[in-house]
Design a protein around this motif. Structure first.
Motif, short mmCIF file in Angstrom:
data_model
loop_
_atom_site.label_atom_id
_atom_site.label_comp_id
_atom_site.label_asym_id
_atom_site.label_seq_id
_atom_site.Cartn_x
_atom_site.Cartn_y
_atom_site.Cartn_z
N ILE A 1 -2.50 -10.97 8.14
CA ILE A 1 -2.44 -9.82 7.24
C ILE A 1 -1.15 -9.07 7.52
O ILE A 1 -0.85 -8.76 8.68
CB ILE A 1 -3.65 -8.88 7.44
N LYS A 2 -0.41 -8.79 6.45
CA LYS A 2 0.83 -8.03 6.57
C LYS A 2 0.75 -6.83 5.63
O LYS A 2 0.56 -7.00 4.42
CB LYS A 2 2.04 -8.89 6.21
N ILE A 3 0.89 -5.65 6.19
CA ILE A 3 0.93 -4.44 5.38
C ILE A 3 2.38 -4.17 5.02
O ILE A 3 3.25 -4.11 5.89
CB ILE A 3 0.32 -3.22 6.11
N ARG A 4 2.61 -4.00 3.73
CA ARG A 4 3.92 -3.63 3.21
C ARG A 4 3.76 -2.24 2.58
O ARG A 4 2.84 -2.02 1.79
CB ARG A 4 4.39 -4.62 2.14
N LEU A 5 4.63 -1.33 2.93
CA LEU A 5 4.50 0.03 2.43
C LEU A 5 5.20 0.15 1.08
O LEU A 5 6.35 -0.25 0.92
CB LEU A 5 5.06 1.02 3.45
N GLN A 6 4.47 0.70 0.13
CA GLN A 6 4.94 0.81 -1.25
C GLN A 6 4.99 2.31 -1.61
O GLN A 6 4.08 2.84 -2.23
CB GLN A 6 3.98 0.05 -2.18
N SER A 7 6.04 2.97 -1.16
CA SER A 7 6.19 4.40 -1.45
C SER A 7 6.31 4.60 -2.96
O SER A 7 7.01 3.84 -3.64
CB SER A 7 7.43 4.95 -0.75
N GLN A 8 5.60 5.60 -3.47
CA GLN A 8 5.60 5.87 -4.91
C GLN A 8 5.86 7.35 -5.16
O GLN A 8 5.19 8.20 -4.57
CB GLN A 8 4.27 5.44 -5.53
N PHE B 1 4.34 13.33 -1.24
CA PHE B 1 4.76 13.21 0.16
C PHE B 1 4.83 11.75 0.61
O PHE B 1 4.89 11.46 1.80
CB PHE B 1 3.82 14.01 1.08
N SER B 2 4.84 10.85 -0.32
CA SER B 2 4.85 9.42 -0.01
C SER B 2 5.99 9.03 0.91
O SER B 2 5.79 8.31 1.89
CB SER B 2 4.92 8.61 -1.31
N GLY B 3 7.19 9.50 0.63
CA GLY B 3 8.34 9.14 1.46
C GLY B 3 8.22 9.66 2.88
O GLY B 3 8.53 8.96 3.84
N VAL B 4 7.76 10.90 3.02
CA VAL B 4 7.59 11.50 4.35
C VAL B 4 6.53 10.73 5.14
O VAL B 4 6.73 10.39 6.31
CB VAL B 4 7.22 12.99 4.23
N ILE B 5 5.41 10.42 4.49
CA ILE B 5 4.32 9.74 5.18
C ILE B 5 4.71 8.30 5.51
O ILE B 5 4.42 7.80 6.60
CB ILE B 5 3.03 9.82 4.35
N THR B 6 5.39 7.64 4.60
CA THR B 6 5.87 6.28 4.87
C THR B 6 6.79 6.29 6.09
O THR B 6 6.67 5.43 6.97
CB THR B 6 6.59 5.71 3.63
N ARG B 7 7.68 7.25 6.14
CA ARG B 7 8.57 7.36 7.30
C ARG B 7 7.78 7.63 8.58
O ARG B 7 8.09 7.09 9.64
CB ARG B 7 9.63 8.44 7.07
N LEU C 1 0.82 -1.21 0.00
CA LEU C 1 0.00 0.00 0.00
C LEU C 1 0.85 1.26 0.00
O LEU C 1 1.87 1.33 0.68
CB LEU C 1 -0.90 0.02 1.25
N GLU C 2 0.39 2.24 -0.75
CA GLU C 2 0.93 3.60 -0.69
C GLU C 2 -0.09 4.41 0.09
O GLU C 2 -1.26 4.43 -0.28
CB GLU C 2 1.13 4.16 -2.11
N PRO C 3 0.31 5.06 1.17
CA PRO C 3 -0.65 5.66 2.11
C PRO C 3 -1.61 6.71 1.55
O PRO C 3 -2.68 6.89 2.10
CB PRO C 3 0.24 6.28 3.18
N THR C 4 -1.25 7.41 0.47
CA THR C 4 -2.16 8.43 -0.07
C THR C 4 -2.86 7.99 -1.35
O THR C 4 -3.68 8.73 -1.88
CB THR C 4 -1.43 9.77 -0.33
N CYS C 5 -2.55 6.82 -1.84
CA CYS C 5 -3.21 6.30 -3.04
C CYS C 5 -4.67 5.98 -2.71
O CYS C 5 -4.94 5.26 -1.74
CB CYS C 5 -2.49 5.04 -3.51
N PRO C 6 -5.62 6.51 -3.48
CA PRO C 6 -7.03 6.26 -3.14
C PRO C 6 -7.40 4.78 -3.14
O PRO C 6 -8.23 4.34 -2.33
CB PRO C 6 -7.81 7.04 -4.20
N PHE C 7 -6.79 4.00 -4.00
CA PHE C 7 -7.09 2.57 -4.06
C PHE C 7 -6.46 1.83 -2.88
O PHE C 7 -7.02 0.86 -2.38
CB PHE C 7 -6.66 2.00 -5.41
#
Length: 185
Positions: free
Chosen positions: A52-59, A64-70, A24-30
């Motif tokens: 269930i395992k969430i893996r972060l997929q920064s895009q 701001f994907s990198g900042v939010i992932t961090r 998941l990418e945290p700001t991606c609507p899907f």
């Protein structure tokens, strides 16, 4: 100089034999749509039957994907661990447009700084993230998520994987019952 020790809590729920990994990418609507179904999935399938395992997929097109992932991974180092990380993901998902650019390149967030993004997340969650965000080697967690995705051929979010196999037929638009059928079918 005092060395600080920290641990990022794995973003894992349930303890069943079937492993459902979502990238998941945290700001991606899907991705947000997918994230919002995970609790119902765990409840319907049963925490003793699936993990269930969430893996972060920064895009990079989500600016701001990198900042939010961090921020998410920083939250996982706090006393609340994965619950704190989940709270950050929920806050970002619930207020997505406050963390995203209009058409990936414009809008009011052009004037936002990483400090602004951290402060918004702190305001929504009540978590104090600044010190955790600044953990010197927190990037090793971020790099682990990125490397794991690349090793598994993951390029976009959301991507679904069951027991190590990508499931191209699964979608954020599916009903939770359809996911249960794939997992436990």
């Amino acid at each position: 100089m005092t060395e600080t020790h920290w641990r990022a809590d794995p973003l894992t729920w349930g303890q069943g034999p079937r492993v459902f990994e979502v990238f998941l990418e945290p700001t991606c609507p899907f991705s947000v749509k997918t994230f919002n179904k995970l609790d119902a999935l765990l409840e319907q399938a049963g925490p003793d039957r699936i993990t269930i395992k969430i893996r972060l997929q920064s895009q990079p097109w989500h600016m701001f994907s990198g900042v939010i992932t961090r921020c998410i991974l920083a939250a996982s180092t706090l006393p609340g661990g994965k619950a704190s990380a989940k709270a950050v993901m929920q806050a970002v998902g619930d207020h997505r447009m406050e963390f995203e650019f209009a058409h990936h390149a414009g809008g009011p967030n052009l004037d936002a700084t990483p400090h602004d993004i951290i402060a918004r997340i702190e305001a929504y969650t009540g978590l104090q993230l600044r010190d955790a965000f600044a953990i010197r080697d927190l990037d090793r967690e971020i790099k682990w998520h990125s490397k794991y995705a690349r090793q598994n051929g993951i390029h976009v979010s959301p991507t679904f994987m069951v027991d190590g196999l990508i499931q191209p037929g699964m979608s954020s638009g599916d009903e939770v019952s359809a996911w249960v059928a794939v997992l436990l079918g």
